[in-house]
Design a protein around this motif. Structure first.
Motif, PDB file in Angstrom:
ATOM      1  N   ARG A 144      70.384  18.036 186.993  1.00 13.67           N
ATOM      2  CA  ARG A 144      70.730  17.831 188.402  1.00 13.67           C
ATOM      3  C   ARG A 144      70.329  16.439 188.893  1.00 13.67           C
ATOM      4  N   GLN A 145      69.034  16.135 188.900  1.00 13.06           N
ATOM      5  CA  GLN A 145      68.531  14.863 189.434  1.00 13.06           C
ATOM      6  C   GLN A 145      69.287  14.502 190.719  1.00 13.06           C
ATOM      7  N   ASP A 146      69.138  15.373 191.676  1.00 10.97           N
ATOM      8  CA  ASP A 146      69.938  15.347 192.902  1.00 10.97           C
ATOM      9  C   ASP A 146      68.991  15.569 194.082  1.00 10.97           C
ATOM     10  N   LEU A 147      68.763  14.530 194.822  1.00 12.84           N
ATOM     11  CA  LEU A 147      69.496  13.305 195.046  1.00 12.84           C
ATOM     12  C   LEU A 147      69.224  12.265 193.953  1.00 12.84           C
ATOM     13  N   ASN A 148      70.242  11.423 193.703  1.00 12.44           N
ATOM     14  CA  ASN A 148      70.075  10.325 192.758  1.00 12.44           C
ATOM     15  C   ASN A 148      69.629   9.070 193.508  1.00 12.44           C
TER      16      ASN A 148
END
Length: 366
Positions: A286-290
């Protein structure tokens, strides 16, 4: 148009890059590109290997969780110093664990601000660890608090829990907190939930059942491939009076889904106006938000929350991906809720809830 000096600088950077073996991120990209040309069986193997590359702790040398066929291919790329083109949007701006730790080691004090992890799942929903196991792992990391955020009932695919199970889980957490205090531990387990939001921003749980919780995340889990602008959807979610954190906002997943589009400055400014937080979900896929979106959030002075989305205690290590992303975006420590003490965290939550209660009363009078 690039001038001569910029052109020569770019050539020098390219030459320097070619003098070194590919990074773990580049190996992940090479594997993803190979998957697009492979047979169906090999596609799955290449894609799994690409995801594994994000968690290797040493750059371009540690080939954990990779079979002999792919190990041979990767070692060949390393010997050849092969570098892929820039990744497409579907795979852009994903950090590796090795890269993140290198960045964090250069800013030694950054990790020391961290007080806890604000998203994780247990065997009450789709996690494999129980609440006590998550607490014990948090104690080993020196955390002051963690939030148990199992999925809500609308996400049946993740074994989401209903209001009755939420109350039973609360009893278990209360008992564990009493045991932790009795044993002299400094950890507090916060009772939370990752509430499923529909595209209109409405949650799937009775608001009365949410009131006793310490904190509430709201996340979208459906209609995540829409191409049209989703700004109004995000504004509706942030205005939901029952949530304090908007979880994995964009909804992207590595090499699977790019996520939703929105006028992010408008979204983040609304979050700042309401004093709510937007999340960095540190799960590697995911790494969300980037980082790019975090830079916009920084400009809007939006609060940031970090959660590993861990489904097992060992996955607490994913927090380094969130810490590195926030560091790269130069987020102020004062804007990161995980850097608050437990007392400060509770005060912020109470402030947000109080403001929502006043807004609700104002709307009712109208």
């Amino acid at each position: 148009m690039a001038g001569p000096s910029q052109h020569f600088r770019q050539l020098a950077e390219l030459q320097a890059r070619n003098d070194f073996p590919p990074s773990n991120a580049e190996i992940a990209e090479l594997l993803s590109r190979a998957a697009s040309e492979a047979s169906y069986v090999l596609q799955r193997a290449y894609r799994r290997a690409a995801r594994s590359a994000f968690l290797w702790e040493v750059e371009a040398r540690e080939l954990a969780h990779i079979g002999p066929f792919l190990q041979k291919q990767i070692r060949q790329w390393i010997r050849q110093k092969r570098h892929p083109p820039c990744p497409p949007p579907l795979r852009k701006e994903f950090l590796t664990l090795a890269e993140s730790r290198l960045r964090l080691n250069k800013a030694a004090s950054w990790r020391s601000h961290l007080r806890g992890d604000l998203q994780m799942h247990t065997n009450w929903s789709d996690g494999s660890g129980d609440i006590r196991a998550m607490a014990e792992a948090a104690i080993e990391r020196g955390y002051e608090y963690i939030a148990i955020t199992d999925h809500s009932k609308g996400l049946s695919i993740a074994n989401g829990i209903n209001e009755v199970k939420l109350k039973k889980q609360s009893d278990e957490i209360d008992a564990l907190n009493r045991a932790l205090r009795a044993s002299g531990q400094n950890l507090t387990v916060l009772h939370s939930i990752e509430m499923n939001l529909n595209p209109g921003g409405d949650g799937d749980m009775d608001p009365i059942a949410l009131r006793p919780l310490d904190i509430v995340l709201g996340s979208f889990h459906s209609a995540l491939r829409r191409k049209e602008d989703q700004t109004e959807r995000y504004l509706a979610a942030l205005r939901n009076p029952n949530i304090q954190i908007l979880g994995h906002p964009r909804g992207r997943i590595y090499n699977y889904r790019s996520g939703l589009r929105a006028d992010w400055e408008t979204v983040f400014r609304e979050a700042a106006r309401l004093d709510k937080a937007v999340e960095i979900d540190a799960y590697p896929d995911r790494q969300d938000l980037n980082t790019s979106l975090l830079k916009i959030a920084k400009r809007c002075e939006t609060r940031i929350s970090m959660g590993t989305d861990a489904h097992h205690p060992w996955q607490f290590e994913f927090i380094d991906l969130a810490l590195a992303a926030a560091l790269a975006a130069k987020i102020s420590p004062e804007r990161i809720v995980n850097f608050m003490s437990l007392k400060e965290l509770r005060a912020w939550i109470e402030k947000v809830r109080g403001a929502e209660a006043r807004r609700t009363r104002t709307k009712t009078k109208r």
